[in-house]
Design a protein around this motif. Structure first.
Motif, PDB file in Angstrom:
ATOM      1  N   GLN A  77       0.845  -1.188   0.000  1.00 39.52           N
ATOM      2  CA  GLN A  77       0.000   0.000   0.000  1.00 39.52           C
ATOM      3  C   GLN A  77       0.879   1.236   0.000  1.00 39.52           C
ATOM      4  N   LEU A  78       0.478   2.239  -0.779  1.00 35.39           N
ATOM      5  CA  LEU A  78       1.118   3.549  -0.747  1.00 35.39           C
ATOM      6  C   LEU A  78       0.102   4.547  -0.238  1.00 35.39           C
ATOM      7  N   SER A  83      -1.235  17.960   4.532  1.00 37.29           N
ATOM      8  CA  SER A  83      -2.172  18.837   5.234  1.00 37.29           C
ATOM      9  C   SER A  83      -1.732  20.290   5.152  1.00 37.29           C
ATOM     10  N   HIS A  84      -2.716  21.135   5.287  1.00 32.28           N
ATOM     11  CA  HIS A  84      -2.495  22.579   5.319  1.00 32.28           C
ATOM     12  C   HIS A  84      -3.140  23.062   6.613  1.00 32.28           C
ATOM     13  N   ILE A  85      -2.308  23.395   7.576  1.00 33.13           N
ATOM     14  CA  ILE A  85      -2.808  23.816   8.888  1.00 33.13           C
ATOM     15  C   ILE A  85      -2.231  25.179   9.204  1.00 33.13           C
ATOM     16  N   PHE A  86      -3.105  26.151   9.460  1.00 29.37           N
ATOM     17  CA  PHE A  86      -2.655  27.500   9.746  1.00 29.37           C
ATOM     18  C   PHE A  86      -3.673  28.187  10.638  1.00 29.37           C
ATOM     19  N   ASP A  87      -3.201  28.839  11.663  1.00 30.72           N
ATOM     20  CA  ASP A  87      -4.079  29.593  12.549  1.00 30.72           C
ATOM     21  C   ASP A  87      -3.313  30.819  13.030  1.00 30.72           C
ATOM     22  N   ASP A  88      -3.735  31.998  12.581  1.00 28.48           N
ATOM     23  CA  ASP A  88      -3.065  33.228  13.000  1.00 28.48           C
ATOM     24  C   ASP A  88      -3.920  34.036  13.978  1.00 28.48           C
ATOM     25  N   GLY A  89      -4.930  33.399  14.548  1.00 30.56           N
ATOM     26  CA  GLY A  89      -5.809  34.090  15.484  1.00 30.56           C
ATOM     27  C   GLY A  89      -7.056  34.629  14.804  1.00 30.56           C
ATOM     28  N   GLU A  90      -6.966  34.933  13.517  1.00 30.95           N
ATOM     29  CA  GLU A  90      -8.118  35.413  12.755  1.00 30.95           C
ATOM     30  C   GLU A  90      -8.560  34.383  11.724  1.00 30.95           C
ATOM     31  N   THR A  91      -7.608  33.719  11.127  1.00 33.13           N
ATOM     32  CA  THR A  91      -7.880  32.737  10.088  1.00 33.13           C
ATOM     33  C   THR A  91      -7.454  31.368  10.578  1.00 33.13           C
ATOM     34  N   SER A  92      -8.336  30.398  10.443  1.00 31.98           N
ATOM     35  CA  SER A  92      -8.000  29.019  10.781  1.00 31.98           C
ATOM     36  C   SER A  92      -8.246  28.143   9.564  1.00 31.98           C
ATOM     37  N   ILE A  93      -7.224  27.435   9.149  1.00 33.80           N
ATOM     38  CA  ILE A  93      -7.335  26.535   8.015  1.00 33.80           C
ATOM     39  C   ILE A  93      -6.849  25.164   8.466  1.00 33.80           C
ATOM     40  N   TYR A  94      -7.683  24.166   8.309  1.00 35.25           N
ATOM     41  CA  TYR A  94      -7.337  22.781   8.648  1.00 35.25           C
ATOM     42  C   TYR A  94      -7.834  21.898   7.511  1.00 35.25           C
ATOM     43  N   GLN A  95      -6.977  21.621   6.540  1.00 32.90           N
ATOM     44  CA  GLN A  95      -7.368  20.846   5.382  1.00 32.90           C
ATOM     45  C   GLN A  95      -6.365  19.727   5.139  1.00 32.90           C
ATOM     46  N   SER A  96      -6.826  18.669   4.484  1.00 32.47           N
ATOM     47  CA  SER A  96      -5.892  17.608   4.089  1.00 32.47           C
ATOM     48  C   SER A  96      -6.366  16.949   2.796  1.00 32.47           C
ATOM     49  N   ILE A  97      -5.399  16.452   2.060  1.00 32.49           N
ATOM     50  CA  ILE A  97      -5.648  15.671   0.853  1.00 32.49           C
ATOM     51  C   ILE A  97      -4.858  14.385   1.024  1.00 32.49           C
ATOM     52  N   SER A  98      -5.466  13.266   0.667  1.00 27.99           N
ATOM     53  CA  SER A  98      -4.707  12.020   0.779  1.00 27.99           C
ATOM     54  C   SER A  98      -4.854  11.180  -0.475  1.00 27.99           C
ATOM     55  N   ILE A  99      -3.709  10.620  -0.858  1.00 30.30           N
ATOM     56  CA  ILE A  99      -3.626   9.706  -1.989  1.00 30.30           C
ATOM     57  C   ILE A  99      -3.392   8.320  -1.403  1.00 30.30           C
ATOM     58  N   ASN A 100      -4.205   7.369  -1.811  1.00 27.24           N
ATOM     59  CA  ASN A 100      -4.109   6.019  -1.271  1.00 27.24           C
ATOM     60  C   ASN A 100      -4.244   5.027  -2.424  1.00 27.24           C
ATOM     61  N   VAL A 101      -3.318   4.083  -2.499  1.00 26.70           N
ATOM     62  CA  VAL A 101      -3.388   3.094  -3.565  1.00 26.70           C
ATOM     63  C   VAL A 101      -2.888   1.739  -3.055  1.00 26.70           C
ATOM     64  N   TRP A 102      -3.635   0.690  -3.407  1.00 23.96           N
ATOM     65  CA  TRP A 102      -3.228  -0.678  -3.097  1.00 23.96           C
ATOM     66  C   TRP A 102      -2.470  -1.215  -4.302  1.00 23.96           C
ATOM     67  N   CYS A 103      -1.474  -2.022  -4.065  1.00 26.95           N
ATOM     68  CA  CYS A 103      -0.664  -2.638  -5.118  1.00 26.95           C
ATOM     69  C   CYS A 103      -0.089  -1.596  -6.075  1.00 26.95           C
ATOM     70  N   PRO A 104       0.597  -0.584  -5.545  1.00 24.25           N
ATOM     71  CA  PRO A 104       1.127   0.457  -6.426  1.00 24.25           C
ATOM     72  C   PRO A 104       2.179  -0.106  -7.380  1.00 24.25           C
ATOM     73  N   LYS A 105       2.220   0.493  -8.571  1.00 25.11           N
ATOM     74  CA  LYS A 105       3.197   0.094  -9.578  1.00 25.11           C
ATOM     75  C   LYS A 105       3.550   1.331 -10.396  1.00 25.11           C
ATOM     76  N   LEU A 106       4.654   1.283 -11.109  1.00 23.08           N
ATOM     77  CA  LEU A 106       5.012   2.380 -11.993  1.00 23.08           C
ATOM     78  C   LEU A 106       3.943   2.520 -13.067  1.00 23.08           C
ATOM     79  N   GLY A 107       3.647   3.754 -13.437  1.00 24.37           N
ATOM     80  CA  GLY A 107       2.634   4.025 -14.456  1.00 24.37           C
ATOM     81  C   GLY A 107       1.273   4.279 -13.839  1.00 24.37           C
TER      82      GLY A 107
END
Length: 179
Positions: A77-78, A83-107
């Motif tokens: 598994q790969l 994640s993008h996490i930022f909090d400056d007291g006025e702006t709070s950003i908590y985001q994530s993206i994930s890539i998941n693959v079973w049996c990874p191979k080139l291509g």
């Protein structure tokens, strides 16, 4: 005169210390990292045409975490979340993206159905991989000796609660998978 030298040294030290302690903010340079294959721990994509880059920290102590787990029976598994996490007291950003693959191979690879393909912890909840839309994952390097995984991706993420979709394009990662 010795007090004057001490004062100058102290002032110089404070200035240097302040310059080296910049507060981490969002890593939005307006452009994506290059698509490399040398384990540089880079990740980026566009979400609905806007550049998205990881930044801040995560429970894994960094904006990018990757694991190429070869201990699964019959297939490895790969997993590459960023994640993008930022909090400056006025702006709070908590985001994530994930890539998941079973049996990874080139291509070309088939991304694993992923309920957390995109997460926004401050409002929009979880988006999952829309398997009815076009999605691609092209692995350009998968090196289990040097612990490097690189590739490109694109997909559409959907949120049933808000009847919302996000189009992720021009995605790329170049990560060190060594834990």
């Amino acid at each position: 005169m010795p007090d004057m030298k001490k004062s100058i040294l102290l002032l110089a030290s404070i200035v240097l210390l302040a310059a080296s302690c910049e507060k981490d903010g969002p890593l939005d340079t307006g452009k994506l990292p290059p698509a490399t294959m040398s384990g540089k721990n880079t990740f980026g994509c566009k979400i609905n045409g806007e550049v998205w880059l990881p930044g801040g920290g995560t429970i894994w102590d960094g904006p990018i975490y990757a694991k190429h787990d070869m201990g699964w029976v019959g297939c490895d598994q790969l997993f590459v979340p960023a994640s993008h996490i930022f909090d400056d007291g006025e702006t709070s950003i908590y985001q994530s993206i994930s890539i998941n693959v079973w049996c990874p191979k080139l291509g070309e690879n088939i991304m694993t159905f992923n309920k957390g393909a995109y997460k926004d912890f401050k409002g929009c909840g979880e988006y999952y991989l829309d398997t009815l839309s076009t999605y691609k994952l092209n692995i350009t390097r998968l090196d289990s000796v040097k612990f490097i995984a690189s590739g490109t991706f694109e997909f559409t993420a959907i949120n049933d609660d808000f009847k919302d979709t996000l189009v992720i394009t021009e995605g790329r990662f170049d990560v060190d998978t060594h834990l």
